[in-house]
Write an enzyme that holds these catalytic residues in place. Structure first.
Site, PDB file in Angstrom:
ATOM      1  N   HIS A 121       0.871  -1.182   0.000  1.00 29.35           N
ATOM      2  CA  HIS A 121       0.000   0.000   0.000  1.00 29.35           C
ATOM      3  C   HIS A 121       0.912   1.237   0.000  1.00 29.35           C
ATOM      4  O   HIS A 121       2.015   1.192   0.546  1.00 29.35           O
ATOM      5  CB  HIS A 121      -0.827  -0.069   1.293  1.00 29.35           C
ATOM      6  CG  HIS A 121      -1.917   0.938   1.418  1.00 29.35           C
ATOM      7  ND1 HIS A 121      -1.699   2.230   1.828  1.00 29.35           N
ATOM      8  CD2 HIS A 121      -3.263   0.834   1.226  1.00 29.35           C
ATOM      9  CE1 HIS A 121      -2.854   2.878   1.883  1.00 29.35           C
ATOM     10  NE2 HIS A 121      -3.825   2.056   1.518  1.00 29.35           N
ATOM     11  N   ASP A 198       2.769  -4.833   8.134  1.00 26.67           N
ATOM     12  CA  ASP A 198       1.555  -4.049   7.940  1.00 26.67           C
ATOM     13  C   ASP A 198       0.394  -5.044   8.048  1.00 26.67           C
ATOM     14  O   ASP A 198       0.145  -5.826   7.124  1.00 26.67           O
ATOM     15  CB  ASP A 198       1.584  -3.366   6.574  1.00 26.67           C
ATOM     16  CG  ASP A 198       0.254  -2.668   6.257  1.00 26.67           C
ATOM     17  OD1 ASP A 198      -0.707  -2.825   7.034  1.00 26.67           O
ATOM     18  OD2 ASP A 198       0.178  -1.986   5.215  1.00 26.67           O
ATOM     19  N   GLN A 201      -4.747  -5.394   6.829  1.00 23.40           N
ATOM     20  CA  GLN A 201      -5.742  -6.273   6.195  1.00 23.40           C
ATOM     21  C   GLN A 201      -5.722  -7.690   6.763  1.00 23.40           C
ATOM     22  O   GLN A 201      -6.468  -8.546   6.278  1.00 23.40           O
ATOM     23  CB  GLN A 201      -5.504  -6.332   4.679  1.00 23.40           C
ATOM     24  CG  GLN A 201      -5.692  -4.993   3.969  1.00 23.40           C
ATOM     25  CD  GLN A 201      -7.138  -4.521   3.936  1.00 23.40           C
ATOM     26  OE1 GLN A 201      -8.082  -5.281   4.192  1.00 23.40           O
ATOM     27  NE2 GLN A 201      -7.348  -3.256   3.620  1.00 23.40           N
ATOM     28  N   LYS A 224     -10.761  -0.867  10.413  1.00 21.71           N
ATOM     29  CA  LYS A 224     -10.885  -2.009   9.492  1.00 21.71           C
ATOM     30  C   LYS A 224     -11.298  -3.283  10.233  1.00 21.71           C
ATOM     31  O   LYS A 224     -11.499  -4.322   9.621  1.00 21.71           O
ATOM     32  CB  LYS A 224      -9.565  -2.228   8.752  1.00 21.71           C
ATOM     33  CG  LYS A 224      -9.254  -1.098   7.760  1.00 21.71           C
ATOM     34  CD  LYS A 224      -8.065  -1.419   6.912  1.00 21.71           C
ATOM     35  CE  LYS A 224      -7.484  -0.214   6.209  1.00 21.71           C
ATOM     36  NZ  LYS A 224      -8.270   0.237   5.046  1.00 21.71           N
ATOM     37  N   CYS A 362      -4.698   2.542  -3.696  1.00 21.81           N
ATOM     38  CA  CYS A 362      -3.457   3.005  -3.033  1.00 21.81           C
ATOM     39  C   CYS A 362      -2.317   2.022  -3.245  1.00 21.81           C
ATOM     40  O   CYS A 362      -1.517   1.777  -2.328  1.00 21.81           O
ATOM     41  CB  CYS A 362      -3.668   3.246  -1.544  1.00 21.81           C
ATOM     42  SG  CYS A 362      -4.852   4.521  -1.189  1.00 21.81           S
TER      43      CYS A 362
HETATM   44  N1  PLP Z   1      -2.031  -0.814   4.635  1.00 27.39           N
HETATM   45  C1  PLP Z   1      -2.961  -1.536   4.007  1.00 27.39           C
HETATM   46  C2  PLP Z   1      -2.616  -2.907   3.516  1.00 27.39           C
HETATM   47  C3  PLP Z   1      -4.233  -1.023   3.803  1.00 27.39           C
HETATM   48  O1  PLP Z   1      -5.153  -1.737   3.154  1.00 27.39           O
HETATM   49  C4  PLP Z   1      -4.532   0.266   4.291  1.00 27.39           C
HETATM   50  C5  PLP Z   1      -5.862   0.881   4.051  1.00 27.39           C
HETATM   51  O2  PLP Z   1      -6.543   0.571   3.122  1.00 27.39           O
HETATM   52  C6  PLP Z   1      -3.533   0.972   4.958  1.00 27.39           C
HETATM   53  C7  PLP Z   1      -2.306   0.400   5.111  1.00 27.39           C
HETATM   54  C8  PLP Z   1      -3.775   2.348   5.505  1.00 27.39           C
HETATM   55  O3  PLP Z   1      -4.676   2.287   6.564  1.00 27.39           O
HETATM   56  P1  PLP Z   1      -5.275   3.619   7.191  1.00 27.39           P
HETATM   57  O4  PLP Z   1      -5.854   4.408   6.054  1.00 27.39           O
HETATM   58  O5  PLP Z   1      -6.297   3.134   8.160  1.00 27.39           O
HETATM   59  O6  PLP Z   1      -4.144   4.346   7.852  1.00 27.39           O
END
Ligand code: PLP
Length: 403
Positions: A121, A198, A201, A224, A362
């Site tokens: 991401h 990370d 998900q 999430k 993203c």
């Molecule tokens: N990392 C992953 C794999 C994501 O799917 C997301 C959000 O879609 C993020 C990071 C960023 O999360 P946040 O927008 O809650 O900071």
């Protein structure tokens, strides 16, 4: 799992859009909130609200107790050793920025390297690029095969004596790939390199045990996993967090301040400058309690069934291309049909009451690897049903016929 019973806990699932029952399949972006989460937030505002940690008065102490018990709920949820290892943030993005900034400042010099992956991401790419611009570090990227699985042989080859950290997602928000993160962490450790996960998900869909994984750091967002927006977590092994400098300065993160010298608070407060979202953390803890009540393994099994069912049914549609066919996959299906633009497909599905996400999600470098601009993405949560998948499949078929 009694899905109908669960759905009753989520009032929004009853609403209609354009006169059609809402079919909410955008859980990868954010999940809906059960009543107990919203009630806990309302109750705290109505009957407890006071700033935490600083007050001698009754309400402040009660709010502090709630906030710190939320930290304990998170600790327990991910099986951390101590609440000192749980830092509250605004979300995954802030958590990654915190770690990149503090780790980069203390442990990385010009020419040092970070390993990330091609499916990251933007929030696990851009902070490293900002660090690269500041400090001249290099970013190495683990490639993947056409099914969307990381190439572990190539990963191993990326390590050098300049590798200082690995930062990779456990589950891809686009492909649904569940990366073999435990194995990848062991590889990094064999090279004496720490590993940041990370888990944005993965936390909503599977058991994440930080001790079992032996992760050095993990980051995730509350929203999430059925919790409120604006709250997230950095988990870090205490021995690492002790060695990292603070991220932001301000109230709460200090022990003593004078104009000559300031000393910092102990963990976890060293990383929590300013008033935390103490009401959000209460809602977040309630969401984790709720997930525990249903059982993450039950949720995983249900979502697996939905993913298998949806994949099989969607493949019946002529021109269907599914992106991400890893052997180990979570509840995300990214797709395109023929040459229908993802945005057109998403807009027309919306008119049928079906909420999906369209675009690059993203993850533009991943789109470049796939040779596309974007996809349509359906992502599942604990409350989705087979009937909703049928509505989705019928909707896609109908839109396809229109073109
Ligand atoms: N990392 C992953 C794999 C994501 O799917 C997301 C959000 O879609 C993020 C990071 C960023 O999360 P946040 O927008 O809650 O900071």
């Amino acid at each position: 799992m009694d899905i109908q019973r669960i759905r009753e806990d989520f009032p929004i699932l009853d609403r209609k859009v354009y006169g059609k029952p809402l079919v909410y399949l955008d859980n990868g972006a954010t999940t809906q909130k059960p009543r107990i989460v919203v009630d806990a937030i309302t109750d705290e505002y109505y009957s407890v609200n006071a700033n935490v940690h600083r007050g001698v008065h009754y309400l402040s102490q009660q709010a502090t107790e709630l906030h710190e018990s939320s930290r304990e709920t998170v600790r327990h949820y991910i099986n951390a050793r101590s609440t000192n290892e749980i830092i509250f943030t605004r979300g995954t993005t802030e958590g990654i920025n915190l770690l990149v900034s503090s780790f980069g400042q203390e442990f990385m010099e010009e020419g040092d390297e970070v390993i990330i992956s091609v499916m990251e991401h933007h929030s696990n790419i851009v902070p490293w690029q900002l660090l690269a611009a500041r400090k001249g570090i290099a970013i190495k990227v683990v490639p993947m095969n056409d099914k969307g699985e990381l190439l572990l042989d190539e990963y191993e080859k990326l390590f050098s004596e300049r590798t200082k950290i690995v930062s990779i997602m456990q589950v891809s928000n686009v492909l649904g790939t569940v990366n073999p993160i435990k194995e990848m962490i062991a590889t990094a450790h064999a090279h004496g390199v720490p590993f940041m996960v990370d888990a944005a998900q993965s936390i909503p869909h599977m058991k994440v045990d930080v001790q079992d994984l032996d992760a050095d750091f993990i980051v995730f967002s509350g929203h999430k996993v059925y919790g409120p927006t604006g709250v997230g977590v950095v988990y870090g092994k205490e021995e690492w967090l002790d060695r990292l400098p603070p991220y932001q300065g301000g109230g709460e993160m200090i022990q003593y301040v004078s104009f000559e010298k300031t000393t910092f608070n102990e963990l976890p407060f060293k990383f929590e400058a300013g008033t935390p979202d103490y009401i959000g953390t209460t809602g977040f803890a309630k969401a984790l309690d709720y997930v525990n009540g249903i059982g993450i393994d039950n949720i995983a099994a249900h979502e697996h069934m939905l993913t298998e069912y949806a994949t099989a049914r969607m493949k019946e549609i002529p021109g269907m291309r599914i992106f991400g066919e890893a052997a180990h996959k979570s509840g995300v299906i990214s797709f395109l049909v023929g040459d229908i633009h993802h945005f057109d497909m998403g807009t027309l599905l919306d008119r049928l009451g079906i909420a999906v996400r369209t675009g690059h999600h993203c993850a533009q470098p991943l789109m470049q690897r796939l040779g596309i601009e974007g996809t349509v993405r359906a992502s599942f949560g604990m409350y989705n049903t087979k009937e909703e998948i049928d509505v989705l499949v019928a909707g896609i078929a109908r839109v396809s016929q229109m073109f």
